[in-house]
Design an enzyme around this catalytic site. Sequence first.
Site, PDB file in Angstrom:
ATOM      1  N   HIS A   1       0.855  -1.201   0.000  1.00 44.70           N
ATOM      2  CA  HIS A   1       0.000   0.000   0.000  1.00 44.70           C
ATOM      3  C   HIS A   1       0.883   1.240   0.000  1.00 44.70           C
ATOM      4  O   HIS A   1       1.086   1.891   1.022  1.00 44.70           O
ATOM      5  CB  HIS A   1      -0.920  -0.012   1.217  1.00 44.70           C
ATOM      6  CG  HIS A   1      -2.004   1.014   1.166  1.00 44.70           C
ATOM      7  ND1 HIS A   1      -3.223   0.832   1.769  1.00 44.70           N
ATOM      8  CD2 HIS A   1      -2.076   2.239   0.590  1.00 44.70           C
ATOM      9  CE1 HIS A   1      -3.990   1.886   1.570  1.00 44.70           C
ATOM     10  NE2 HIS A   1      -3.298   2.764   0.856  1.00 44.70           N
TER      11      HIS A   1
ATOM     12  N   HIS B   1       1.739   5.001  -1.618  1.00 42.81           N
ATOM     13  CA  HIS B   1       1.496   6.195  -2.420  1.00 42.81           C
ATOM     14  C   HIS B   1       2.873   6.650  -2.907  1.00 42.81           C
ATOM     15  O   HIS B   1       3.693   7.095  -2.102  1.00 42.81           O
ATOM     16  CB  HIS B   1       0.863   7.307  -1.583  1.00 42.81           C
ATOM     17  CG  HIS B   1      -0.530   7.023  -1.122  1.00 42.81           C
ATOM     18  ND1 HIS B   1      -1.624   7.739  -1.574  1.00 42.81           N
ATOM     19  CD2 HIS B   1      -1.017   6.108  -0.240  1.00 42.81           C
ATOM     20  CE1 HIS B   1      -2.721   7.280  -0.994  1.00 42.81           C
ATOM     21  NE2 HIS B   1      -2.373   6.283  -0.177  1.00 42.81           N
TER      22      HIS B   1
ATOM     23  N   LYS C   1      -6.628  -0.177  -8.396  1.00 45.95           N
ATOM     24  CA  LYS C   1      -7.042   0.345  -7.098  1.00 45.95           C
ATOM     25  C   LYS C   1      -8.321   1.164  -7.238  1.00 45.95           C
ATOM     26  O   LYS C   1      -8.376   2.131  -7.987  1.00 45.95           O
ATOM     27  CB  LYS C   1      -5.934   1.222  -6.512  1.00 45.95           C
ATOM     28  CG  LYS C   1      -6.334   2.015  -5.279  1.00 45.95           C
ATOM     29  CD  LYS C   1      -6.647   1.115  -4.089  1.00 45.95           C
ATOM     30  CE  LYS C   1      -7.137   1.917  -2.892  1.00 45.95           C
ATOM     31  NZ  LYS C   1      -6.186   2.918  -2.413  1.00 45.95           N
TER      32      LYS C   1
ATOM     33  N   HIS D   1     -10.623   3.718  -5.352  1.00 42.27           N
ATOM     34  CA  HIS D   1     -10.489   4.668  -4.250  1.00 42.27           C
ATOM     35  C   HIS D   1     -11.692   5.597  -4.216  1.00 42.27           C
ATOM     36  O   HIS D   1     -12.114   6.128  -5.244  1.00 42.27           O
ATOM     37  CB  HIS D   1      -9.207   5.487  -4.391  1.00 42.27           C
ATOM     38  CG  HIS D   1      -8.805   6.187  -3.135  1.00 42.27           C
ATOM     39  ND1 HIS D   1      -9.503   7.263  -2.619  1.00 42.27           N
ATOM     40  CD2 HIS D   1      -7.787   5.955  -2.266  1.00 42.27           C
ATOM     41  CE1 HIS D   1      -8.933   7.667  -1.504  1.00 42.27           C
ATOM     42  NE2 HIS D   1      -7.885   6.891  -1.266  1.00 42.27           N
TER      43      HIS D   1
ATOM     44  N   HIS E   1     -10.575   0.979  -1.473  1.00 45.42           N
ATOM     45  CA  HIS E   1     -10.792   1.951  -0.397  1.00 45.42           C
ATOM     46  C   HIS E   1     -12.238   2.397  -0.591  1.00 45.42           C
ATOM     47  O   HIS E   1     -12.548   3.100  -1.547  1.00 45.42           O
ATOM     48  CB  HIS E   1      -9.793   3.104  -0.558  1.00 45.42           C
ATOM     49  CG  HIS E   1     -10.011   4.273   0.343  1.00 45.42           C
ATOM     50  ND1 HIS E   1      -8.967   4.974   0.915  1.00 45.42           N
ATOM     51  CD2 HIS E   1     -11.129   4.903   0.764  1.00 45.42           C
ATOM     52  CE1 HIS E   1      -9.438   5.981   1.632  1.00 45.42           C
ATOM     53  NE2 HIS E   1     -10.759   5.951   1.552  1.00 45.42           N
TER      54      HIS E   1
ATOM     55  N   HIS F   1      -6.876  -0.869   4.628  1.00 48.21           N
ATOM     56  CA  HIS F   1      -7.205  -0.311   5.951  1.00 48.21           C
ATOM     57  C   HIS F   1      -8.627  -0.711   6.367  1.00 48.21           C
ATOM     58  O   HIS F   1      -9.526   0.125   6.502  1.00 48.21           O
ATOM     59  CB  HIS F   1      -7.014   1.205   6.020  1.00 48.21           C
ATOM     60  CG  HIS F   1      -7.327   1.956   4.770  1.00 48.21           C
ATOM     61  ND1 HIS F   1      -8.575   2.000   4.217  1.00 48.21           N
ATOM     62  CD2 HIS F   1      -6.532   2.696   3.966  1.00 48.21           C
ATOM     63  CE1 HIS F   1      -8.546   2.736   3.127  1.00 48.21           C
ATOM     64  NE2 HIS F   1      -7.314   3.159   2.953  1.00 48.21           N
TER      65      HIS F   1
ATOM     66  N   HIS G   1      -6.368  14.120   2.461  1.00 46.85           N
ATOM     67  CA  HIS G   1      -7.527  14.069   1.570  1.00 46.85           C
ATOM     68  C   HIS G   1      -8.010  15.449   1.135  1.00 46.85           C
ATOM     69  O   HIS G   1      -9.147  15.616   0.717  1.00 46.85           O
ATOM     70  CB  HIS G   1      -8.636  13.233   2.208  1.00 46.85           C
ATOM     71  CG  HIS G   1      -8.277  11.786   2.247  1.00 46.85           C
ATOM     72  ND1 HIS G   1      -8.374  10.963   1.146  1.00 46.85           N
ATOM     73  CD2 HIS G   1      -7.745  11.029   3.236  1.00 46.85           C
ATOM     74  CE1 HIS G   1      -7.946   9.751   1.464  1.00 46.85           C
ATOM     75  NE2 HIS G   1      -7.552   9.775   2.724  1.00 46.85           N
TER      76      HIS G   1
ATOM     77  N   ASP H   1       0.566   2.718   3.714  1.00 53.74           N
ATOM     78  CA  ASP H   1      -0.170   3.908   3.257  1.00 53.74           C
ATOM     79  C   ASP H   1       0.772   5.106   3.273  1.00 53.74           C
ATOM     80  O   ASP H   1       0.447   6.185   3.751  1.00 53.74           O
ATOM     81  CB  ASP H   1      -1.398   4.169   4.128  1.00 53.74           C
ATOM     82  CG  ASP H   1      -2.543   4.843   3.374  1.00 53.74           C
ATOM     83  OD1 ASP H   1      -2.311   5.300   2.251  1.00 53.74           O
ATOM     84  OD2 ASP H   1      -3.657   4.910   3.913  1.00 53.74           O
TER      85      ASP H   1
END
EC number: 3.5.1.5
Length: 572
Positions: free
Chosen positions: A137, A139, A220, A222, A249, A275, A323, A363
Site C-alpha cells: 500500500h 502512495h 485500485k 479509491h 478503499h 485499511h 484528503h 499507506d
Amino acid sequence: MMSVKIKRSVYADMFGPTTGDKVRLADTDLIIEVEKDFTVYGEEVKFGGGKVIRDGMGQSQVTNKQGAADTVITNALIVDHWGIVKADVAIKDGMISAIGKAGNPDIQPGVTIIIGPGTDVIAGEGKILTAGGFDSHIHFICPQQIEHALMSGVTSMLGGGTGPSHGTFATTCTPGPWHMGRMIQSFDAFPVNLGISGKGNASRPAPLVEMIKGGACALKLHEDWGTTPAAIDNCLSVADDYDIQVMIHTDTLNESGFVEDTIKAFKGRTIHAFHTEGAGGGHAPDIIKVAGLKNVLPSSTNPTRPFTRNTIDEHLDMLMVCHHLDPSIAEDLAFAESRIRKETIAAEDILHDLGALSMMSSDSQAMGRLGEVIIRTWQTADKMKKQRGSLPQDKGKDNDNFRVKRYIAKYTINPAIAHGVSKLIGSVEKGKLADLVLWSPAFFGVKPDCIVKGGTIVAAPMGDPNASIPTPQPVHYQPMFGAFGKARTASSVVFTSKAAITGGLARKLGIEKKLYAVQNTRGRISKKSMIHNDATPNIEVDPETYEVRADGELLTCAPAEVLPMAQRYFMY
C-alpha cells in the site's frame, strides 16, 4: 573421534542458538524457540581467522559451475511463516538455492550446501534471518520513500501515484498508460521490486484494460475517485479477465451505498480490502465487517497499529492533509471525524491477533509511515501478548512461535500471495529470490544488520568510510554496491501483468529491469489462502456505539501507554 561437551551458552556464543534455545525479539515480550537445527554438531562452518571455512577444511575445491554456492549465510536463525529453524542458507544466481548444512563434502558429513573458492560468506551466527518485507500500500509521492523503506527491511513495494500530485497525496492510483510508463521507467533507478496499481474507478472496461496493458499489476478503487457499485463490478470483471488483483478503499460517506451494497457488488469475487478498520477510509462505521468474508483479503495500514493513547489525537490532522480537506468547512470536518473511532481501532488489534486481519502495510505519506511497517507489526504482536496472553496454539509451550509466525506472515508471504508473486518472493524458501534481511535479536524489527536483494548486499549500517575499520561512528544506513549501476536492475524486478509483457512493454519503455507477471490473483485464492491469518468470524458493528463483536464476542482492549521498539532505539 572424541566428542566434546560444551555449555549451551558457550555454543550459542560461537554458533548461535540451537534446538530448544530461546531468543527474545528486540525489547518485546515475544519469545521464540528454535524448532530445528540443520547443522551436524562438531561440523559447523564459520568464517574467520583460525576458523573452519579455509581451503581444504570447510572450503572444498568445487567450482561455482560445478555447484558451489555464490554466497552462504552461516548458522542463521530463520524466522518465517513455515518455521523457526537454525540453518545455513545458500544463494546462487540471485536465488535461494538451499537451506541446510554448508561445508566441504570431501571431508564433512551431512553437507547439502557446497562451499568452494568462489563462495562468499555472510556470518549469521547469533543473527535472525527473515524474508524482505512487502509493503502493498504505497502512495508513490516521492522517490526518497524507497530508500527509507529499504533501510527498514522492506524489499518489495506495490502502489500507485505519479509523484507529489494531489491525486497521489490521496490515492494509490497511477492514472493512464502514459503516467504508468514514466513511473516504470524510473524504477530502473531503485534496487527493490516495484509494482504499479492503476486507477480502477471506471464503469466501462476500456480505460482499465488500457492501464493493465500499460504495465499495471493491480487496480485500485479509491473513494476519492468514486468507488460506486458500478465501478467495483466493472473493475473486478476486468481483473478476472487479466488475472490481476484489485484493492479497494470504500465509500466513507456511504453516498453510493452502504457496506452491504459494496459487498453485493463484490459478487463473491476476490478483493484486497485496504485499511479494513476504517480510519484510513471506508464505509463508516462498519467497513471492518468485510474482514470476516471468505472472498476478502483484509489488510491494515500502520498509523492505527497498535492502538495507543496517542492514536486518536494524531489522526484528524493527518486526514485533513491527506484528503485535501478544509477544517473550516463543516462537511469536511464531519467527514474526517467519521473515520476516527477508538472502538474499531481497538478491535483491529484483536482481529490481527485472531488472524482475521491478514496483512500489514503502510499507506506511505498518506496516513502511513512506510519505514515502520515491520516495527508496528511487532508492536501490535507484543501489545496483544501483554493484554491477551499466549495464543491457544502456543499454550503450554513456553514460547510465542505461532504468534510470531502469524505476524511475520502479515508483511511477507500473505501480501505476496494476495498479489500473485508468492512464487518469487515472500519467504525464505528454496527457489525464491534471495531478498533477505539479517537482524541482531536485540534490534529485531527495528534496525537491520544487512539487507540482501537478489543475492547482493544492497544496504547496511556503515561507519566512517575513511576509518581503518568499518565500525567507527558515525554509523549510518548506506546503499551498498548492489544498489548501484546495472547491479540494481539485475537483482530486482517490476511486477506487471501478463498482458503487458506479451505486448512488449519492456521494449516499448526501454527498461533494464526484468518484468515479472503476477499470477493466480483471482478465484483460486481466498481468505483461506492467507497463511496463519485465514479466520472468518461473523463481525458486527453497533451503529450507535461503534462496538465491534466477532461471533458475538465484544472486541475491546485498552490503548497502550508504552510501546517496545520505540524511543530507546531512536535516541540518536
